[in-house]
Structure formats: structure tokens, C-alpha cells
Motif scaffolding. Structure first.
Motif, PDB file in Angstrom:
ATOM      1  N   VAL A 143       0.552  -1.295   0.069  1.00 53.39           N
ATOM      2  CA  VAL A 143      -0.220  -0.115  -0.001  1.00 53.39           C
ATOM      3  C   VAL A 143       0.707   1.187   0.241  1.00 53.39           C
ATOM      4  CG1 VAL A 143      -1.821   1.307   1.573  1.00 53.39           C
ATOM      5  CG2 VAL A 143      -1.888  -1.326   1.336  1.00 53.39           C
ATOM      6  N   VAL A 144       1.951   1.549   1.198  1.00 51.75           N
ATOM      7  CA  VAL A 144       2.715   2.471   0.412  1.00 51.75           C
ATOM      8  C   VAL A 144       3.331   2.181  -0.361  1.00 51.75           C
ATOM      9  CG1 VAL A 144       5.313   3.526   1.891  1.00 51.75           C
ATOM     10  CG2 VAL A 144       3.308   2.426   3.002  1.00 51.75           C
ATOM     11  N   ALA A 145       4.294   1.481  -1.431  1.00 55.93           N
ATOM     12  CA  ALA A 145       4.857   1.028  -2.708  1.00 55.93           C
ATOM     13  C   ALA A 145       3.309   2.134  -4.093  1.00 55.93           C
ATOM     14  CB  ALA A 145       4.642   0.382  -3.415  1.00 55.93           C
ATOM     15  N   PHE A 146       2.442   1.912  -3.595  1.00 56.92           N
ATOM     16  CA  PHE A 146       0.820   1.788  -4.226  1.00 56.92           C
ATOM     17  C   PHE A 146       0.376   3.767  -4.011  1.00 56.92           C
ATOM     18  CE2 PHE A 146      -3.724   2.361  -5.307  1.00 56.92           C
ATOM     19  CZ  PHE A 146      -3.990   2.879  -6.468  1.00 56.92           C
ATOM     20  N   VAL A 147       1.188   3.905  -2.711  1.00 55.85           N
ATOM     21  CA  VAL A 147       0.576   5.872  -2.472  1.00 55.85           C
ATOM     22  C   VAL A 147       1.955   6.511  -3.872  1.00 55.85           C
ATOM     23  CG1 VAL A 147       1.056   7.520  -0.608  1.00 55.85           C
ATOM     24  CG2 VAL A 147      -0.320   5.387  -0.442  1.00 55.85           C
ATOM     25  N   ARG A 178       1.495  12.760   0.884  1.00 48.26           N
ATOM     26  CA  ARG A 178       2.025  11.207   0.625  1.00 48.26           C
ATOM     27  C   ARG A 178       2.740  11.060   1.708  1.00 48.26           C
ATOM     28  NH1 ARG A 178       7.392   9.238   1.053  1.00 48.26           N
ATOM     29  NH2 ARG A 178       8.139  11.157  -0.588  1.00 48.26           N
ATOM     30  N   ARG A 179       3.603  11.347   3.051  1.00 42.55           N
ATOM     31  CA  ARG A 179       4.375  11.490   3.823  1.00 42.55           C
ATOM     32  C   ARG A 179       2.775  10.914   4.851  1.00 42.55           C
ATOM     33  NH1 ARG A 179       8.420  15.292   1.525  1.00 42.55           N
ATOM     34  NH2 ARG A 179      10.423  13.982   1.662  1.00 42.55           N
ATOM     35  N   VAL A 180       1.796  12.206   4.255  1.00 44.00           N
ATOM     36  CA  VAL A 180       0.798  11.847   5.719  1.00 44.00           C
ATOM     37  C   VAL A 180       0.478  10.536   5.475  1.00 44.00           C
ATOM     38  CG1 VAL A 180      -1.393  12.513   6.684  1.00 44.00           C
ATOM     39  CG2 VAL A 180       0.504  14.114   6.132  1.00 44.00           C
ATOM     40  N   ALA A 181      -0.010  10.234   4.443  1.00 41.25           N
ATOM     41  CA  ALA A 181      -0.867   9.011   4.252  1.00 41.25           C
ATOM     42  C   ALA A 181       0.582   7.656   4.631  1.00 41.25           C
ATOM     43  CB  ALA A 181      -1.345   8.803   2.979  1.00 41.25           C
ATOM     44  N   GLN A 182       1.580   7.625   4.187  1.00 38.74           N
ATOM     45  CA  GLN A 182       2.635   7.317   4.717  1.00 38.74           C
ATOM     46  C   GLN A 182       2.025   6.275   5.960  1.00 38.74           C
ATOM     47  OE1 GLN A 182       6.614   7.557   2.654  1.00 38.74           O
ATOM     48  NE2 GLN A 182       7.617   5.820   4.008  1.00 38.74           N
ATOM     49  N   VAL A 229       4.807  18.975  13.060  1.00 45.60           N
ATOM     50  CA  VAL A 229       3.805  18.467  11.707  1.00 45.60           C
ATOM     51  C   VAL A 229       2.922  19.480  11.135  1.00 45.60           C
ATOM     52  CG1 VAL A 229       2.244  16.214  11.825  1.00 45.60           C
ATOM     53  CG2 VAL A 229       3.755  16.373  13.063  1.00 45.60           C
ATOM     54  N   PHE A 230       2.483  20.228  12.012  1.00 45.69           N
ATOM     55  CA  PHE A 230       0.580  20.723  11.679  1.00 45.69           C
ATOM     56  C   PHE A 230       1.970  21.727  10.376  1.00 45.69           C
ATOM     57  CE2 PHE A 230      -1.208  19.116  15.422  1.00 45.69           C
ATOM     58  CZ  PHE A 230      -2.609  18.251  14.340  1.00 45.69           C
ATOM     59  N   ALA A 231       2.604  22.483  11.517  1.00 48.06           N
ATOM     60  CA  ALA A 231       3.194  23.720  10.498  1.00 48.06           C
ATOM     61  C   ALA A 231       3.556  23.298   8.914  1.00 48.06           C
ATOM     62  CB  ALA A 231       4.731  23.969  11.266  1.00 48.06           C
ATOM     63  N   GLY A 232       4.346  21.617   8.955  1.00 47.69           N
ATOM     64  CA  GLY A 232       4.067  21.175   7.218  1.00 47.69           C
ATOM     65  C   GLY A 232       3.456  21.213   6.928  1.00 47.69           C
ATOM     66  N   LEU A 233       1.863  20.838   6.719  1.00 49.01           N
ATOM     67  CA  LEU A 233       0.849  20.580   6.613  1.00 49.01           C
ATOM     68  C   LEU A 233       0.130  22.620   5.964  1.00 49.01           C
ATOM     69  CD1 LEU A 233      -0.657  18.061   9.536  1.00 49.01           C
ATOM     70  CD2 LEU A 233      -0.135  17.836   7.122  1.00 49.01           C
ATOM     71  N   GLN A 234       0.888  22.742   7.706  1.00 54.00           N
ATOM     72  CA  GLN A 234       0.521  24.540   6.851  1.00 54.00           C
ATOM     73  C   GLN A 234       1.504  25.032   5.565  1.00 54.00           C
ATOM     74  OE1 GLN A 234       0.600  27.126  10.084  1.00 54.00           O
ATOM     75  NE2 GLN A 234       0.168  29.230   8.529  1.00 54.00           N
ATOM     76  N   LEU A 235       2.066  24.912   5.855  1.00 53.90           N
ATOM     77  CA  LEU A 235       3.099  24.895   4.154  1.00 53.90           C
ATOM     78  C   LEU A 235       3.101  24.053   3.068  1.00 53.90           C
ATOM     79  CD1 LEU A 235       6.850  24.348   5.950  1.00 53.90           C
ATOM     80  CD2 LEU A 235       5.328  27.395   5.485  1.00 53.90           C
ATOM     81  N   THR A 262       8.446  17.214   9.007  1.00 48.70           N
ATOM     82  CA  THR A 262       8.810  18.813  10.401  1.00 48.70           C
ATOM     83  C   THR A 262       9.906  19.229   9.822  1.00 48.70           C
ATOM     84  OG1 THR A 262      10.525  16.133  10.180  1.00 48.70           O
ATOM     85  CG2 THR A 262       7.972  16.323  11.657  1.00 48.70           C
ATOM     86  N   TYR A 263      10.332  19.301   9.083  1.00 52.71           N
ATOM     87  CA  TYR A 263      11.842  19.840   8.627  1.00 52.71           C
ATOM     88  C   TYR A 263      11.606  19.982   6.988  1.00 52.71           C
ATOM     89  CZ  TYR A 263      14.112  15.598   7.294  1.00 52.71           C
ATOM     90  OH  TYR A 263      14.159  14.717   6.536  1.00 52.71           O
ATOM     91  N   VAL A 264      12.325  21.417   6.929  1.00 49.21           N
ATOM     92  CA  VAL A 264      12.103  21.762   5.818  1.00 49.21           C
ATOM     93  C   VAL A 264      13.801  22.213   5.156  1.00 49.21           C
ATOM     94  CG1 VAL A 264      12.182  23.391   3.470  1.00 49.21           C
ATOM     95  CG2 VAL A 264      10.276  23.504   5.109  1.00 49.21           C
ATOM     96  N   VAL A 265      14.781  20.904   3.950  1.00 55.95           N
ATOM     97  CA  VAL A 265      15.839  20.965   3.431  1.00 55.95           C
ATOM     98  C   VAL A 265      16.404  22.078   2.543  1.00 55.95           C
ATOM     99  CG1 VAL A 265      17.862  20.398   2.480  1.00 55.95           C
ATOM    100  CG2 VAL A 265      16.174  18.357   3.776  1.00 55.95           C
ATOM    101  N   MET A 266      16.903  23.243   3.075  1.00 53.00           N
ATOM    102  CA  MET A 266      17.904  23.836   1.922  1.00 53.00           C
ATOM    103  C   MET A 266      19.076  23.934   1.564  1.00 53.00           C
ATOM    104  SD  MET A 266      17.294  28.629   2.553  1.00 53.00           S
ATOM    105  CE  MET A 266      18.945  28.421   3.797  1.00 53.00           C
TER     106      MET A 266
END
Length: 474
Positions: A143-147, A178-182, A229-235, A262-266
Motif C-alpha cells: 500500500v505504501v508503494a502504491f501511494v 504522501r508522507r501523511v498517508a504513509q 507536523v501541523f506547520a508542515g501541513l500548513q506549508l 517536520t523539517y525543510v531542507v534548503m
């Protein structure tokens, strides 16, 4: 006479088997039956062999079906991108699910036949539970691979549209969803695997009953993580930043490379990776250069001499940008932004399809303009002008020299009136000569009076300076 019949006392039997049968056994020690143990081991081994070969047959059948499914999806993937992505991400999970499904069905058939003969043991229960957990884990993996395949299909479809801004937005949102569903799928799979144990099922009821208090405690303990987590969803939902956006955060310029829950890579210009929490972008201001589009504008300045030919320099700029492949044709201007002190500041404004093109265009135009100035107008290069004026400065007298000069002037002033002699007139001389002599004498006397006056003034000044210096008469 009566004779009493007496029974002779019993004597110990000489038969050893009889004595052995009457020997008492110690209480609390079970009697070992070797035959029953051997029979139980033999029966368990036969049951395991039965389960093993039936499960093996099921695994083989499941693998064959899995390879057939992969072949069908590969053939369909030539026309549909989704099937192609499913094969790329789900080839191994499909094989694992096929094998585990066949093993589960074969094990269930074997256990059903064994239970019909009233043969059930702890080993069979462990085998059944292990195969079930393996099947649940393989299905979760599939299921994860399908997502992931759905995410990749959506992202590639957006990138094929040609709109880079929309592609970045879709990529960012797809990654977050995808990360939330995973996470949800993995948690559901682990819970399903744990729920196969009866004792856990009973404990789960008590856990759900106390879920209110546990959720409060967990929320307070994981407040920082939940905030990210909620900040990532907001972004992801507000589209504040996207993958490949160029941002400036705390005086650091870089490109957004990855956005997680949870984090952003720049990635910075020197290939460093800054890991920033998601809350940093929701709680602090930052600059997004590609928020409304990927087009960018840049400029640079040149400090030149006042004699720079502006019109010729502007024509050279037009020729350079027309020959460049990274200029988007929107703007290429050259204007005098400042003219103070010894320089004329020329500002060149350029545009490009993205900030990378603008940076390359700025470097190219700057180098070519400098080369043109060196070749065609070297007089326009910046220079510093210095005007040197020769001024003769006499050395001031020392204190001792001032004192001596003052004494000499005073001595001459005192000796002037008393030492002057008047010559008697010569009546026998020529009248004209006498008149000329008188005129020269009068002129000489007027010059002498002026010299005396000037000498007195100089003498007073020198005496004053000498006294201040601590020399000379007081």
C-alpha cells in the motif's frame, strides 16, 4: 477333643514381579511414558512437515501469480504512466504479497486438516500467527508503494505540463500528502499486526478507555513535534514555499530541496544543506524570490570616470544581451545612477527566466563591458586625480635668533637720531645741484622715517616674542 484350626501366617512370596508390583511410588513425581513422548514428537514433526509443504506450494503459486501480475502491469505501463510507476515502486512488494498470501492460504489449509483430527498445539498457533503478521506487513508495504506510485504519477504529469510554478506547487503538496498517508498506513499496519495477539486485544479496550488522559499527556510531551507536523501541513496547504523555490532565510540564500512533515531542507549556493524546522517558516519572516513565478531581475554597478561615453556603452550592452541565450528579452537597461566625487556610477539591470540565468547573464555582461572599456575607451576607466601646488615656506627663527635681532633693531633705533649729522651748505656750489641734493636728502629722510617706524614695530613684536620665550631683556 477339639482342635482349633489356625491359619498359617503369610510368608513373603518368592516371585519378584509380585513384589515389584506392590512397591509404593513416591507421591508428586509423574510417571514418564516414553512411548507417549515419542508418539507426540512424531506427530508434531509430521504436522510441521504437512504445514511446511502445503505452505511451500502456496508460496510457489503466489510467486507465479505475482510475476504474472507484474508482467501485465509492465505491458500496460507502456501506455499508462500510473501502471509504469506501480511496477517501479511495487515490484518487490507485489512479489512479497504473492508469496505471503500463498503461504498464508497453504498454512490455513494444513491447519484446518490438522484441527479436524483434533491435533492442535502451541507450535501451530505460533506458525499461524507468524504467517499472519508477515502477510500484514507485506500488504502494508504494498500500500505504501502504491501511494508513492500515485505521487510520482501526479508530479510527473504536472512537470510535463510546462508550467514550472504549478509543477513545484504540485510536487510540494504531493510530498506532504504522501508522507501523511504513509505514516497513517504504517501505523495501521503495526496496530493490525499487534492485534493478532488475544492478550493485546483485551488490553486495547482498556487503552481506548483511557485514551483521553493519554492523548493529553502525549500531546504535552510531543508538543514540539506536533507543532512541526501541523506547520508542515500548513506549508503544503497554503503554498507558502515549494520545492525548487529560491528563498532567503536569516541572511542565507538557497533553494528548497525537500519539505517533510517536520523539517525543510534548503540547499545554499555553496551546496550546504540547512535543516530548518517547519515552524521556522510559519513563525519567522522570509523572502521567497520565486513565489509568483520563476522570472527574476538582477543588476550590478560600475564606477567609471566622468568622461565615460554613456551612449556607446549602452549600445554595447544591447549587442551583448542580444547575443546571449539566457536573456529572456524583458529588460536590459543602462543608466547613470549617481555622479558624485570623482566617479560616475553606471547601473545595469538585466532579467532572466530564473535566478540562475540572471546570475550567469550578470557575470557575462560585466566581463564583456570591462573588456570593451579597456579596449575601446580606456580613458573612461576610474582614476584618482591629485593636484600638487608648490608653496615655499620659510623656517621660523629660533628664540635666540629672535632675541639677537631684537637687540640689533633697538640699538639701531637709539643710534639713528643722535648719530645723524647735518652738513653745512656750500654757498659757492651750483644752485641746481644743491636743489637736487636737497630733494634726495628729503626723499632719503622720508624713507628713513618709514624704516624707523617699521623697525620699531618689528622690534616690539620681536621683543614680545622673546619675552614670551623666556629670552632677551625684560
Amino acid at each position: 477333643m477339639l482342635v482349633a484350626a489356625t491359619t498359617p501366617p503369610s510368608t513373603p512370596s518368592a516371585d519378584p514381579s509380585a513384589s515389584a508390583s506392590t512397591t509404593p511410588t513416591p507421591t508428586g513425581v509423574p510417571e514418564v511414558n516414553v512411548d507417549e513422548t515419542v508418539k507426540a514428537v512424531t506427530k508434531t514433526t509430521n504436522d510441521l512437515v504437512t504445514i511446511a509443504w502445503q505452505a511451500g506450494v502456496g508460496v510457489v503459486i503466489g510467486l507465479v501469480i505475482a510475476f504474472v501480475v507484474v508482467a501485465i502491469l509492465t505491458f500496460m505501463g507502456r501506455r499508462r504512466l500510473l501502471y509504469h510507476e506501480i511496477v517501479d515502486f511495487g515490484r518487490r512488494p507485489i512479489v512479497a504479497v504473492g508469496a505471503m498470501t500463498g503461504a498464508f492460504l497453504g498454512t490455513q489449509l494444513a491447519l484446518t486438516g490438522l484441527r479436524s483430527t483434533k491435533s492442535d498445539s502451541t507450535t501451530m498457533v505460533v506458525i499461524e500467527r507468524g504467517v499472519t503478521i508477515a502477510l500484514i506487513i507485506s500488504v502494508t508495504w504494498l500500500v505504501v508503494a502504491f501511494v508513492k506510485a500515485i505521487e510520482s504519477t501526479v508530479v510527473k504529469g504536472a512537470q510535463a505540463g510546462g508550467d514550472q510554478g504549478r509543477a513545484n506547487r504540485v510536487t510540494t503538496q504531493s510530498q506532504i500528502l504522501r508522507r501523511v498517508a504513509q505514516v497513517i498506513i504504517v501505523i495501521a499496519g503495526l496496530v493490525s499486526a499487534i492485534m493478532t495477539f488475544p492478550s493485546v486485544q483485551f488490553a486495547m479496550g482498556s487503552l481506548l478507555a483511557s485514551a483521553g488522559l493519554a492523548s493529553v499527556i502525549a500531546g504535552m510531551a510531543a508538543r514540539s513535534m506536533l507543532g512541526n507536523v501541523f506547520a508542515g501541513l500548513q506549508l503544503a496547504t497554503t503554498d507558502a514555499i515549494r520545492v525548487d523555490d529560491i528563498v532567503v532565510v536569516d541572511d542565507e540564500q538557497g533553494t528548497i530541496e525537500e519539505i517533510t512533515l517536520t523539517y525543510v531542507v534548503m540547499r545554499t549556493w555553496d551546496d550546504r544543506r540547512l535543516i530548518l524546522p517547519s515552524t521556522h517558516f510559519t513563525e519567522n519572516p522570509f523572502a521567497n524570490w520565486t513565489r509568483g513565478g520563476s522570472q527574476a531581475t538582477g543588476y550590478f554597478t560600475l564606477d567609471l570616470d566622468w568622461r565615460v561615453p554613456i551612449a556607446s556603452l549602452r549600445a554595447e550592452l544591447a549587442r551583448l544581451v542580444a547575443a546571449s541565450s539566457v536573456w529572456d528579452g524583458r529588460q536590459a537597461s543602462l543608466e547613470v545612477s549617481d555622479a558624485v566625487s570623482g566617479y560616475v556610477t553606471v547601473r545595469v539591470v538585466l532579467t532572466g527566466a530564473d535566478p540562475g540565468d540572471v546570475g550567469a547573464l550578470k557575470s557575462y555582461v560585466r566581463e564583456e563591458l570591462v573588456a570593451w572599456l579597456q579596449r575601446e575607451a580606456p580613458y573612461a576607466l576610474p582614476r584618482t586625480r591629485v593636484e600638487v601646488e608648490q608653496v615655499e615656506v620659510t623656517q621660523d627663527l629660533g628664540p635666540e635668533e629672535v632675541a639677537r635681532a631684537a637687540e640689533q633693531i633697538v640699538a639701531k633705533q637709539k643710534a639713528g637720531p643722535s648719530g645723524a649729522t647735518t652738513a653745512a651748505p656750500d654757498h659757492g656750489g651750483d644752485t641746481a645741484a644743491t636743489t637736487e641734493a636737497e630733494g634726495e636728502s628729503a626723499a632719503h629722510g622720508l624713507g628713513a622715517r618709514r624704516a624707523v617706524t617699521l623697525g620699531r614695530a618689528m622690534g616690539r613684536s620681536l621683543l614680545h616674542r622673546a619675552r614670551r620665550g623666556g629670552l632677551g631683556p625684560r
